[in-house]
Design a protein around this motif. Structure first.
Motif, PDB file in Angstrom:
ATOM      1  N   SER A 168       1.065  -1.255  -0.059  1.00 34.02           N
ATOM      2  CA  SER A 168       0.127  -0.020   0.026  1.00 34.02           C
ATOM      3  C   SER A 168       0.880   1.137   0.015  1.00 34.02           C
ATOM      4  CB  SER A 168      -0.920  -0.122   1.280  1.00 34.02           C
ATOM      5  OG  SER A 168      -0.007   0.168   2.223  1.00 34.02           O
ATOM      6  N   VAL A 220      -1.339  -2.122  -9.871  1.00 30.48           N
ATOM      7  CA  VAL A 220      -2.537  -1.229  -9.647  1.00 30.48           C
ATOM      8  C   VAL A 220      -2.443   0.130 -10.673  1.00 30.48           C
ATOM      9  CG1 VAL A 220      -3.469   0.009  -7.956  1.00 30.48           C
ATOM     10  CG2 VAL A 220      -2.940  -2.032  -7.337  1.00 30.48           C
ATOM     11  N   ASP A 221      -1.097   0.486 -10.456  1.00 32.95           N
ATOM     12  CA  ASP A 221      -0.745   1.947 -11.268  1.00 32.95           C
ATOM     13  C   ASP A 221       0.652   1.737 -11.827  1.00 32.95           C
ATOM     14  OD1 ASP A 221      -0.189   4.179 -12.131  1.00 32.95           O
ATOM     15  OD2 ASP A 221      -1.030   5.169 -10.296  1.00 32.95           O
ATOM     16  N   LEU A 277       2.506   3.006 -14.219  1.00 31.77           N
ATOM     17  CA  LEU A 277       2.971   4.305 -14.498  1.00 31.77           C
ATOM     18  C   LEU A 277       3.845   4.896 -12.942  1.00 31.77           C
ATOM     19  CD1 LEU A 277       3.289   6.188 -17.145  1.00 31.77           C
ATOM     20  CD2 LEU A 277       2.212   7.915 -15.730  1.00 31.77           C
ATOM     21  N   TYR A 287       1.282  -8.580  -3.877  1.00 28.46           N
ATOM     22  CA  TYR A 287       0.287  -9.423  -3.809  1.00 28.46           C
ATOM     23  C   TYR A 287       0.349 -10.857  -4.787  1.00 28.46           C
ATOM     24  CZ  TYR A 287      -1.021  -5.331  -1.097  1.00 28.46           C
ATOM     25  OH  TYR A 287      -0.865  -4.423  -0.534  1.00 28.46           O
ATOM     26  N   TYR A 306     -22.376  11.246 -17.046  1.00 25.13           N
ATOM     27  CA  TYR A 306     -22.040  11.026 -18.552  1.00 25.13           C
ATOM     28  C   TYR A 306     -22.321   9.773 -19.069  1.00 25.13           C
ATOM     29  CZ  TYR A 306     -17.259   9.534 -16.829  1.00 25.13           C
ATOM     30  OH  TYR A 306     -16.422   8.761 -16.217  1.00 25.13           O
ATOM     31  N   VAL A 327     -15.291   3.908 -17.624  1.00 27.21           N
ATOM     32  CA  VAL A 327     -14.588   4.665 -16.516  1.00 27.21           C
ATOM     33  C   VAL A 327     -13.822   5.878 -16.641  1.00 27.21           C
ATOM     34  CG1 VAL A 327     -13.969   2.282 -15.702  1.00 27.21           C
ATOM     35  CG2 VAL A 327     -12.453   3.203 -17.258  1.00 27.21           C
ATOM     36  N   PRO A 374      -6.197  13.536 -20.157  1.00 26.81           N
ATOM     37  CA  PRO A 374      -6.443  14.633 -19.136  1.00 26.81           C
ATOM     38  C   PRO A 374      -5.296  14.700 -17.990  1.00 26.81           C
ATOM     39  CG  PRO A 374      -8.276  13.141 -19.344  1.00 26.81           C
ATOM     40  CD  PRO A 374      -7.254  12.591 -20.056  1.00 26.81           C
ATOM     41  N   ARG A 427     -13.086   5.840 -22.275  1.00 25.44           N
ATOM     42  CA  ARG A 427     -12.122   5.178 -21.762  1.00 25.44           C
ATOM     43  C   ARG A 427     -12.996   3.826 -21.179  1.00 25.44           C
ATOM     44  NH1 ARG A 427      -6.769   3.599 -20.300  1.00 25.44           N
ATOM     45  NH2 ARG A 427      -6.860   2.251 -18.192  1.00 25.44           N
ATOM     46  N   ASN A 461      -9.100  -4.587  -6.002  1.00 29.41           N
ATOM     47  CA  ASN A 461      -7.798  -4.036  -6.767  1.00 29.41           C
ATOM     48  C   ASN A 461      -6.571  -3.824  -6.278  1.00 29.41           C
ATOM     49  OD1 ASN A 461      -9.080  -2.570  -9.269  1.00 29.41           O
ATOM     50  ND2 ASN A 461     -10.470  -1.748  -7.901  1.00 29.41           N
ATOM     51  N   TRP A 462      -6.350  -4.187  -4.770  1.00 31.31           N
ATOM     52  CA  TRP A 462      -5.459  -3.922  -4.021  1.00 31.31           C
ATOM     53  C   TRP A 462      -5.054  -2.248  -4.072  1.00 31.31           C
ATOM     54  CZ3 TRP A 462      -4.704  -7.403  -0.581  1.00 31.31           C
ATOM     55  CH2 TRP A 462      -4.774  -9.045  -0.913  1.00 31.31           C
ATOM     56  N   ASP A 463      -6.093  -1.587  -3.842  1.00 31.73           N
ATOM     57  CA  ASP A 463      -5.788  -0.131  -3.859  1.00 31.73           C
ATOM     58  C   ASP A 463      -5.599   0.164  -2.397  1.00 31.73           C
ATOM     59  OD1 ASP A 463      -8.078   2.425  -4.611  1.00 31.73           O
ATOM     60  OD2 ASP A 463      -7.792   1.746  -2.708  1.00 31.73           O
ATOM     61  N   PRO A 464      -4.756   1.208  -2.121  1.00 40.48           N
ATOM     62  CA  PRO A 464      -4.354   1.164  -0.531  1.00 40.48           C
ATOM     63  C   PRO A 464      -5.387   1.266   0.421  1.00 40.48           C
ATOM     64  CG  PRO A 464      -3.181   2.813  -2.083  1.00 40.48           C
ATOM     65  CD  PRO A 464      -4.095   2.128  -2.983  1.00 40.48           C
ATOM     66  N   ILE A 517      -3.879   7.165   5.359  1.00 43.89           N
ATOM     67  CA  ILE A 517      -3.337   6.850   4.278  1.00 43.89           C
ATOM     68  C   ILE A 517      -3.565   7.613   3.073  1.00 43.89           C
ATOM     69  CG2 ILE A 517      -5.807   5.620   3.458  1.00 43.89           C
ATOM     70  CD1 ILE A 517      -1.965   3.926   2.913  1.00 43.89           C
ATOM     71  N   THR A 534      -2.274   6.636  -5.248  1.00 40.38           N
ATOM     72  CA  THR A 534      -2.782   5.740  -6.397  1.00 40.38           C
ATOM     73  C   THR A 534      -4.196   5.312  -5.981  1.00 40.38           C
ATOM     74  OG1 THR A 534      -1.635   4.231  -5.045  1.00 40.38           O
ATOM     75  CG2 THR A 534      -0.721   4.900  -7.082  1.00 40.38           C
ATOM     76  N   VAL A 560     -12.064   9.369 -11.596  1.00 42.62           N
ATOM     77  CA  VAL A 560     -12.600   8.418 -12.529  1.00 42.62           C
ATOM     78  C   VAL A 560     -12.109   8.817 -13.999  1.00 42.62           C
ATOM     79  CG1 VAL A 560     -14.312   7.218 -13.624  1.00 42.62           C
ATOM     80  CG2 VAL A 560     -14.045   6.983 -11.043  1.00 42.62           C
ATOM     81  N   THR A 564      -9.842  10.071 -15.142  1.00 39.66           N
ATOM     82  CA  THR A 564      -8.246   9.724 -15.498  1.00 39.66           C
ATOM     83  C   THR A 564      -7.987   8.529 -15.067  1.00 39.66           C
ATOM     84  OG1 THR A 564      -7.710  10.798 -13.353  1.00 39.66           O
ATOM     85  CG2 THR A 564      -7.896  12.289 -15.326  1.00 39.66           C
ATOM     86  N   ALA A 565      -8.707   7.775 -14.268  1.00 35.87           N
ATOM     87  CA  ALA A 565      -8.347   6.462 -13.688  1.00 35.87           C
ATOM     88  C   ALA A 565      -7.766   5.615 -14.799  1.00 35.87           C
ATOM     89  CB  ALA A 565      -9.508   5.856 -13.116  1.00 35.87           C
ATOM     90  N   GLY A 566      -6.515   5.248 -14.196  1.00 40.88           N
ATOM     91  CA  GLY A 566      -5.861   4.057 -15.312  1.00 40.88           C
ATOM     92  C   GLY A 566      -5.025   4.570 -16.446  1.00 40.88           C
ATOM     93  N   SER A 621      -3.509   7.182 -16.261  1.00 41.75           N
ATOM     94  CA  SER A 621      -2.279   7.677 -15.781  1.00 41.75           C
ATOM     95  C   SER A 621      -1.611   8.430 -16.380  1.00 41.75           C
ATOM     96  CB  SER A 621      -1.455   6.434 -15.283  1.00 41.75           C
ATOM     97  OG  SER A 621      -2.292   5.298 -15.029  1.00 41.75           O
ATOM     98  N   ASP A 652       1.356  12.399 -13.974  1.00 41.09           N
ATOM     99  CA  ASP A 652       1.331  12.661 -12.668  1.00 41.09           C
ATOM    100  C   ASP A 652       2.275  12.116 -11.503  1.00 41.09           C
ATOM    101  OD1 ASP A 652      -1.897  11.416 -11.785  1.00 41.09           O
ATOM    102  OD2 ASP A 652       0.104  10.592 -12.214  1.00 41.09           O
TER     103      ASP A 652
END
Ligand code: HEM
Lengths: 587, 364
Positions: free
Chosen positions: A88, A95-96, A98, A123, A299, A334, A361, A478, B284-287, B334, B340, B355, B357-359, B361, B364
């Motif tokens: 975390s 997860v990300d 980038l 994980y 939207y 999304v 964006p 997207r 998602n294992w998001d924090p 957190i 993230t 949302v 911009t989610a994914g 990325s 930033d």
């Protein structure tokens, strides 16, 4: 107050099993049920030898016993919690990606070490797996024997009343004028009404009443722990056989579901691309409502889709939180953004590049960044890089973007020519311009040549390189597309977990005994209640039973003369008499 | 009413609730101060706490109770009675004020939701979450006060609520904005309601565990003193009201046992269902998810500890506090560690449409 909480785990499992729930003192001395056996750490144990003196087989047995002990479960749980922490804090590739690669660039010395330790994919890492696999083994080793014990306990009758009820931690004594038999009869009625299971009257016993309730607690506990395994199976199916993909589709264009069409594709280890469903869709329209304060309110994208080539066309209004399900695949909306339509005409007057160009964006106002690579332009390839302002305003000489609505769409880009790094055939992100070997186009005064354009504008590049036209703006959406097998299994698993958990936490297993003896001063009634979960308010339960028993009693409610041990429980002042103990229990 | 009027009403209501909480705290502090002059036996007698409280400490204190009344300041029976009346009055007044504060607090929350156009649930950002969280802590305290005999806890709960409320108003305040797109789901309502209820109950349970630890230390000290042959007077004043360790342990367990399934429901059922609809992956294992999971595992460990020899009691109470730590870290902390998270309110207080911009990325 005294309870016998959790005493079960103090027990020596073998001794308890040998005695069985019917053993004379099984209930009394310990409050243990046979089930606690494997869950407890066996301190004494049947083999008093130290591990070093054991043979290999016994050693294994010993290790197994350690692994399946409650203490180990506890340590493994804490270890699992601890192991989840780094993921975390350190950006995860999954997860990300980038953020993860940025982090690696920023920490060149740490990154390789972290990489070795799998800290960018915590994980999926073997050490994380090790913890939960051990936990699961421990769980199975703990639960399966309990299943057997539970099955046995279900058929057993409540144990005989211990000889000395007043030695139990929670007990009460009173005198009454009724006969011992009457009291026993009344006690049976009261306990039966409280849904206790009664020990049948047995020849040769003193007639004392033995009762027990709350068998479902252990069932709940077993269901809960087994359901954890179900969830894990469901989760594993999803991560092994499923996939996640994402793609940006400009309004007016389409998508067909095969690997090459995705911008981003994240398959599970055992994913087989044959399982992808052959649907396709086109995005016909995009609709968004802008509020006065610049935020958006809802939207949606109008889709036309077919399940497979040649199948009947269907339409769907795709919205956030309202995915489209096609077979076993789901399509989610999304995000959205803008694709300025840009045309680059080269020095020869030929169109070298034309079309909607996806800009990404950068912030909540949809200020977007994008690049154009006109590789085909001659004499020199042309590259553009810059920002798109949906609502451009010049404030104090600084360009700013006011909001995400495209009220004043403006492009502001820098231009490059020459080697854009595309010749060597290496794959390159469409969102990044490789400027390493390119030359920036400058103005006569040496300042960068900037193209600031509004829709319809055309700007000529210096030195006959060509010209750039800003034709218009198209929105893009997207979508995330995924197949998640096992999700229903996982969901059923968690629901089962919850049901089991409630049983395990709120059902209170209890034993209650009542013994009446006729003495010179009247009939002496002794009662005791034992809570085997450690969560019950035993005193209140006992007080309730006493109150029920004495309800029809006309004798002066003086406690028994036995002054050395006054009744522990007196009715709770705020308890309404006669409430079933259970109503109060449901915290 | 206009949006700004609602927003103004909300701000005023929250400020008013803060003031009334403060007055309630004063009332309870006055009660506490008055209690110091009343001998403990009387206090115990009038205290509507379950039997457990009395019987557990009786072993330690009843023996010395008679010795104590000798060296207590000589109060006439009349004085004692008058003093007791005052104590009761201050206490009742405190509870009454707390009820009023909670009601006004609720008005503030509802007005906050009405201030948005279209109306919405007041859970769009950290400020609103914190308002809701403190509201639930206070409400749960009020609801279980009688059942578990929690009168003694009043000053602590009020201080905690007041402190967090102040943090919210001073540092977390954000103007009303519409919810971001992915929050338009009834799963949000169910998810957040259950998460906040669990948070409130865990918090009250955690406070009980803190007292468990303090009380067990005191009991140990007393036992040592008694063993050393020293004379030990009974607890006086406010401490006389704090139940013994066994009762505290039981109350704490009950609160945790209530909160754990609710947390399970919030974090492992409704959370994933909603995440699946909004982001296409149910886990998602998001924090935020990771820390919710960590919290869940720690509380599972607490429940195990309570059933394990050598871990029950002190160690279990410490685990409960670790759980409370991870819970509140997840709630607030957190957000400052991780960029993230897809949970909107973890983002900048402006509530940017993550949302969108989610994914993708962007750089930033
Ligand atoms: C993911 C892992 C696990 C979780 C989340 C979990 C959670 C829980 C919970 C919430 C309870 C209820 C506690 C109560 O009744 O107060 C419980 C009880 C129990 N667990 Fe687990 N557990 C896990 C793994 C294990 C393992 C590995 C074992 C075996 C070694 C185990 C053995 C037990 C036993 C024996 C009880 C009943 C305790 C009693 O009789 O009071 N658990 N567990």
């Amino acid at each position: 107050m005294s309870t016998t909480e959790g005493r079960l785990s103090d027990l020596d499992p073998t001794a308890d099993d040998a005695d069985g729930p019917d053993g004379p003192e099984a209930g009394a001395g310990t409050g243990g049920d046979g089930g606690a056996g494997t869950a407890s750490t066996s301190k004494g144990g049947d083999d008093g030898r130290r591990p070093g003196e054991l043979g290999a087989r016994e050693m294994l047995r010993w290790a197994w016993r350690q692994l399946t002990s409650m203490r180990t479960a506890l340590v493994l749980l804490l270890l699992l919690a601890l192991a989840a922490v780094p993921g975390s804090i350190i950006p995860q590739t999954d997860v990300d990606s980038l953020a993860a690669s940025n982090w690696k660039t920023a920490h060149p010395t740490l990154a390789p070490i972290y990489e070795k330790l799998d800290l960018f994919a915590v994980y999926d890492s073997p050490w994380f797996a090790a913890v939960y696999v051990l936990l699961m083994i421990s769980l199975v080793g703990c639960i399966v024997p309990r299943l057997r014990v539970y099955a046995k306990a279900m058929r057993a009758k409540p144990p005989k009343a211990p000889r000395h009820l007043t030695r139990l931690p929670v007990h009460s004594v009173f005198l009454t004028d009724r006969s011992a038999d009457e009291v026993h009869e009344a006690a049976r009625a009261v306990l039966k009404k409280g849904r206790y299971r009664l020990r049948p009257v047995t020849e040769g016993e003193d007639g004392a009443v033995s009762a027990e309730r709350g068998f479902l607690r252990e069932a709940g506990n077993l269901v809960f722990h087994l359901a954890i395994l179900v969830v894990l199976v469901g989760f594993a199916l999803g991560s092994l056989f499923g996939y996640q993909g994402a793609v940006i589709v400009v309004v007016g264009s389409g998508f067909s579901n095969n690997l090459t069409q995705y911008d981003d594709f994240n398959p599970g280890t055992l994913f087989d691309s044959d399982s992808m469903e052959p649907f396709n869709f086109s995005v016909d329209d995009f609709d968004i409502t802008w509020l006065d304060d610049g935020t958006s309110q809802g939207y949606s994208a109008a889709l036309t889709y077919t399940d497979s080539p040649g199948a009947e066309e269907q339409t769907y209004d795709l919205k956030v939180n309202h995915p489209l399900t096609i077979g076993s695949t789901e399509v989610f909306l999304v995000g959205h953004g803008y694709a300025p339509v840009i045309t680059v005409t080269d020095g020869n007057g030929d169109v070298a590049y034309s079309g909607p160009t996806i800009f990404l964006p950068q912030d909540s106002t949809l200020l977007s960044f994008g690049v154009v690579k006109a590789q085909a332009a001659s004499p020199k390839a042309i590259g553009l890089e810059g920002l798109f302002y949906p609502t451009y305003v010049l404030a104090n000489g600084d360009p700013i973007n006011v909001m995400g609505n495209d009220l004043n769409p403006t492009l502001s880009m820098l231009a490059y020519y020459g080697d854009l790094g595309l010749e060597d055939g290496q794959s390159q992100s469409v969102y990044v311009l490789d400027k390493d070997n390119a030359t920036q186009i400058l103005k006569k005064n040496g300042k960068p040549f900037r193209l600031d354009m509004q829709v319809g504008d055309t700007i000529k590049l210096p030195n006959g390189l060509g010209k750039v036209t800003f034709e218009g703006v198209e929105p893009w959406v997207r979508v995330q597309i995924s197949q998640t097998p096992g999700k229903k299994i996982a969901l059923s698993g968690v629901i089962l977990m919850l049901i089991g958990l409630m049983g395990s936490l709120f059902i209170r297993p209890r034993r209650a005994w009542v013994r009446a003896r006729e003495t010179d001063e009247g009939t002496l009634v002794e009662l005791a209640v034992l809570d085997r979960s450690g969560g019950g308010d035993v005193d209140a339960v006992l007080a309730g039973i006493v109150a029920d028993l004495r309800a029809e009693d006309d004798r002066d409610p003086e406690p028994a003369a036995d002054a050395t041990e006054p009744p522990v429980a007196t009715p709770h002042p705020t308890d309404e008499p006669g409430t079933a103990p259970d109503d109060k229990e449901q915290a | 009413m206009s949006q700004t009027a609602w927003e103004g009403l909300s701000n005023q209501a929250i400020a008013a609730a803060g003031i009334v909480y403060f007055l309630a705290l004063l009332a309870h502090l006055a009660e506490w101060a008055l209690l110091r002059t009343v001998a403990q036996s009387e206090v115990k007698a009038e205290q509507p706490v379950a039997v457990g409280a009395t019987s557990s400490s009786s072993s330690a204190s009843s023996a010395s109770a008679s010795a104590d009344s000798a060296d207590a300041p000589a109060l006439s029976a009349e004085d004692v009675e008058r003093q007791e009346d005052r104590v009761t009055m201050a206490g009742t007044f405190g509870v009454l004020l707390t009820c009023i504060a909670v009601a006004v607090h609720l008005v503030g929350l509802v007005a906050r939701g009405m201030a948005a156009e279209p109306h919405r649930v007041p859970w769009g950002n950290m400020y609103e979450f914190t308002l809701t969280g403190t509201f639930v802590v206070a409400l749960i305290y009020l609801l279980v006060r009688r059942k578990f005999g929690l009168d003694w806890m009043a000053p602590v709960v009020l201080t905690v609520v007041l402190a967090i409320l102040m943090v919210a108003v001073l540092w977390l305040y954000a103007p009303v904005e519409p919810l971001m797109e992915s929050l338009h789901s009834y799963w949000l309502v169910i998810h957040v309601v259950s998460a906040v209820i669990a948070t409130g109950a865990f918090t009250v349970g955690g406070i009980t565990s803190v007292f468990y630890l303090i009380q067990s230390r005191r009991e140990r000290k007393r036992a040592e003193a008694v063993a050393a042959g020293e004379e030990v007077g009974p607890d006086r004043g406010w401490w006389a009201r704090v139940p013994g360790t066994e009762r505290l342990d039981l109350v704490s367990y009950r609160l945790h046992a209530f909160a754990f399934p609710v947390w399970t429901f919030a974090v492992l059922i409704t959370g994933p269902i909603w995440a699946h609809e909004a982001w296409s992956r149910y886990w998602n294992w998001d924090p935020k998810e990771v820390w919710a999971f960590i919290t869940w595992v720690v509380y599972a460990a607490y429940l195990h500890a309570r059933a394990t020899a050598g871990w029950r009691g002190r160690s279990a109470a410490i685990l409960a506090l670790v759980g409370m730590g991870t819970l509140w870290f997840n709630f607030i902390g957190i957000n400052y560690f991780s960029t993230t998270s897809q949970h909107s309110y973890a983002d900048a207080p402006t509530g940017s449409p993550v949302v969108a911009t989610a994914g993708v990325s962007p750089g930033d």
